[in-house]
Design a protein around this motif. Structure first.
Motif, PDB file in Angstrom:
ATOM      1  N   LYS A 113       0.845  -1.209   0.000  1.00  0.00           N
ATOM      2  CA  LYS A 113       0.000   0.000   0.000  1.00  0.00           C
ATOM      3  C   LYS A 113       0.872   1.247   0.000  1.00  0.00           C
ATOM      4  O   LYS A 113       0.512   2.274  -0.584  1.00  0.00           O
ATOM      5  CB  LYS A 113      -0.908  -0.010   1.225  1.00  0.00           C
ATOM      6  N   PRO A 117       1.532   3.852  -4.751  1.00  0.00           N
ATOM      7  CA  PRO A 117       1.390   5.210  -5.305  1.00  0.00           C
ATOM      8  C   PRO A 117       2.630   5.713  -6.020  1.00  0.00           C
ATOM      9  O   PRO A 117       2.535   6.558  -6.915  1.00  0.00           O
ATOM     10  CB  PRO A 117       1.085   6.063  -4.063  1.00  0.00           C
ATOM     11  N   ASN A 121       2.415   7.765  -9.458  1.00  0.00           N
ATOM     12  CA  ASN A 121       2.753   9.191  -9.444  1.00  0.00           C
ATOM     13  C   ASN A 121       3.971   9.516 -10.295  1.00  0.00           C
ATOM     14  O   ASN A 121       4.044  10.593 -10.895  1.00  0.00           O
ATOM     15  CB  ASN A 121       2.997   9.657  -8.005  1.00  0.00           C
ATOM     16  N   TYR A 171      -4.961   1.642 -11.947  1.00  0.00           N
ATOM     17  CA  TYR A 171      -4.789   2.909 -11.250  1.00  0.00           C
ATOM     18  C   TYR A 171      -4.756   4.105 -12.200  1.00  0.00           C
ATOM     19  O   TYR A 171      -4.344   5.195 -11.802  1.00  0.00           O
ATOM     20  CB  TYR A 171      -3.502   2.884 -10.415  1.00  0.00           C
TER      21      TYR A 171
END
Length: 497
Positions: A113, A117, A121, A171
């Motif tokens: 987790k 990202p 990103n 995502y």
């Protein structure tokens, strides 16, 4: 200018300003990442086994945590794959990125987790840096294609497992969903050739502005488009103006792409891997990719020519130098610790820290002590091909240790789109270009230990046939440029061209 295009410019300025804050303070940035990693790692089985509670410096970490590759970390990974929590990182991984290993079969790289990202990103920020520098944001209104693996995931002990590109596909931000291609159903096609055919049909009528993927597989897509229409890619997609790539060096493909497209387009290089997203090209004007020092990854570097010694020195970001070939190690929020990714990199700048990928520590030729690396063969071939107005589709190099007669040599397997007029002169020019870059190789040639390299021409489509024969025809699979043995060379020789 659309609202989306205008908003992209504003957001780009904000992201670039954040980037410059951490990139201007590399040592401080990496120290904060290191402390965060050790604090969280102390709660894990790995952290207990390596006494993380008493690690208060990098020097202590280097003493307690040895350099590992996947094989050495495998026992911990297998516990995590079995569904046990708190093995390498607190809790359970969100995903496992499944990759093909050479000695261990399938490899399962944890994605947590905390680390997920960073994958998303970084790709976004690469595009935003391009927008900020170029002022070009109109492409956000057109269609964007990402040639990638299937987004269908399997469940293994309660954890989703699949290709990294397939995981990342889940995502894609909402504001890009309408622009994104191919369709979900097409993306799920397993057979790569059938998938590319379907992508051709879907994209032909669209206003494609951004195309992304590993160069050899994007080339296949372009060639199928051209075969179907008889037109250059730039005529099929007049608004196409940005190519995003990673995985292999674009330079050997650039001239071929420009011929297929009919013009030059801007490009952005990315450096993603299942283990982390390490760098992206932040400027069209500067050489190299910006190393991401604030993305949950702590970096170490070992000089490549010292890597196989008994106790090589492990360096941190404040100790690296421009122009030195390093093996890159990572510790991450996914629970990889002093992990050897297998890549070698060279810094082009330390203000900020930009790198180029020079090859793989296992992909080199030193059968005779020459230490030839991927960057050297790629640059030698690219410069010579330009000089001779030749076009190279694909290539790989292997040592010929026991020739039928004469001295041993390096054998270059090259697939041409446009061969040189004189292959012997072409081979001699490549050899001289390689000697200029590598003094060890030059000494072996001038000392009559090796003879000049020889070229074996592979017919068009030959490398695709080889990859297909190995079950590696697909968007994430890459042909090694170098091998220190003849496994690829012998397989190529066995194919019926």
């Amino acid at each position: 200018m659309s609202i989306k295009s205008f908003s992209a410019k504003i957001f780009a300025k904000y992201i670039v300003s954040k980037t410059w804050k951490w990139s201007a303070n590399p040592v401080t940035t990496q120290k904060a990442v290191f402390q965060h990693l050790i604090k969280n790692g102390a709660q894990t089985r790995f952290g207990q086994d390596h006494d993380f509670q008493h690690i208060d410096s990098f020097e202590a970490f280097a003493k307690k945590v040895p350099v590992r590759d996947y094989e050495a970390l495998k026992s911990y990974v297998e516990e995590a794959v079995a569904g046990k929590p708190d093995i390498l990182w607190p809790g359970k991984p969100e995903y496992f990125a499944k990759t093909s290993g050479t000695t261990s079969g399938a490899k399962y790289i944890p994605i947590t987790k905390a680390s997920m990202p960073m994958h998303v990103n970084a790709a976004r920020d690469a595009i935003l840096h391009y927008i900020a520098e170029s002022g070009n944001s109109d492409f956000v209104d057109g269609k964007m294609i990402f040639l990638q693996g299937s987004p269908e995931l399997q469940i293994k002990n309660g954890i989703k497992t699949g290709r990294l590109s397939g995981i990342v596909a889940h995502y894609v931000p909402g504001y890009l969903q309408r622009n994104r291609m191919p369709s979900w159903s097409t993306n799920c096609i397993d057979d790569w050739e059938a998938k590319v055919d379907a992508i051709v049909e879907e994209t032909l009528p669209e206003n494609m502005t951004v195309i992304s993927g590993i160069p050899p597989w994007v080339q296949m897509y372009f060639e199928k488009l051209q075969e179907k229409t008889g037109k250059n890619i730039g005529d099929i997609f007049p608004e196409f103006n940005l190519f995003i790539y990673g995985g292999v060096n674009y330079e050997p493909y650039r001239k071929k792409f420009e011929n297929l497209i009919g013009r030059r387009v801007d490009s952005i290089e990315l450096y993603p891997a299942s283990e982390g997203f390490f760098a992206f090209q932040d400027s069209q004007k500067e050489k190299g990719m910006l190393l991401l020092l604030n993305s949950g990854i702590f970096y170490e570097f070992i000089k490549a020519d010292e890597f196989f010694t008994e106790k090589p020195q492990r360096l941190t970001i404040g100790e690296v130098e421009v122009g030195v070939n390093y093996v890159m190690l990572i510790s991450t929020t996914a629970g990889l610790w002093a992990y050897n990714v297998g890549d070698t990199v060279m810094f082009t700048s330390t203000k900020p820290h930009r790198v180029v990928v020079t090859g793989r520590i296992k992909h080199f030729i030193s059968a005779f002590g020459e230490h030839v690396i991927g960057k050297e063969v790629e640059e030698a071939l690219t410069s010579t091909a330009s000089q001779f107005k030749a076009q190279v589709s694909e290539f790989t190099v292997a040592p010929q240790i026991n020739p039928d007669q004469g001295l041993p040599y390096h054998e270059w397997f090259i697939e041409f789109d446009a061969p040189p007029e004189n292959l012997e002169t072409f081979a001699q020019a490549i050899d001289l270009a390689l000697q200029e870059q590598n003094s060890y190789y030059k000494d072996l040639i001038t000392g009559n230990i090796l003879k000049r390299l020889e070229i074996r021409v592979i017919p068009q489509g030959g490398f695709t046939a080889y990859m297909k024969s190995k079950g590696k025809l697909g968007g994430q699979n890459k042909l090694p440029r170098l091998a220190n043995d003849r496994s690829i060379a012998d397989a190529l020789n066995q194919l019926d061209f």
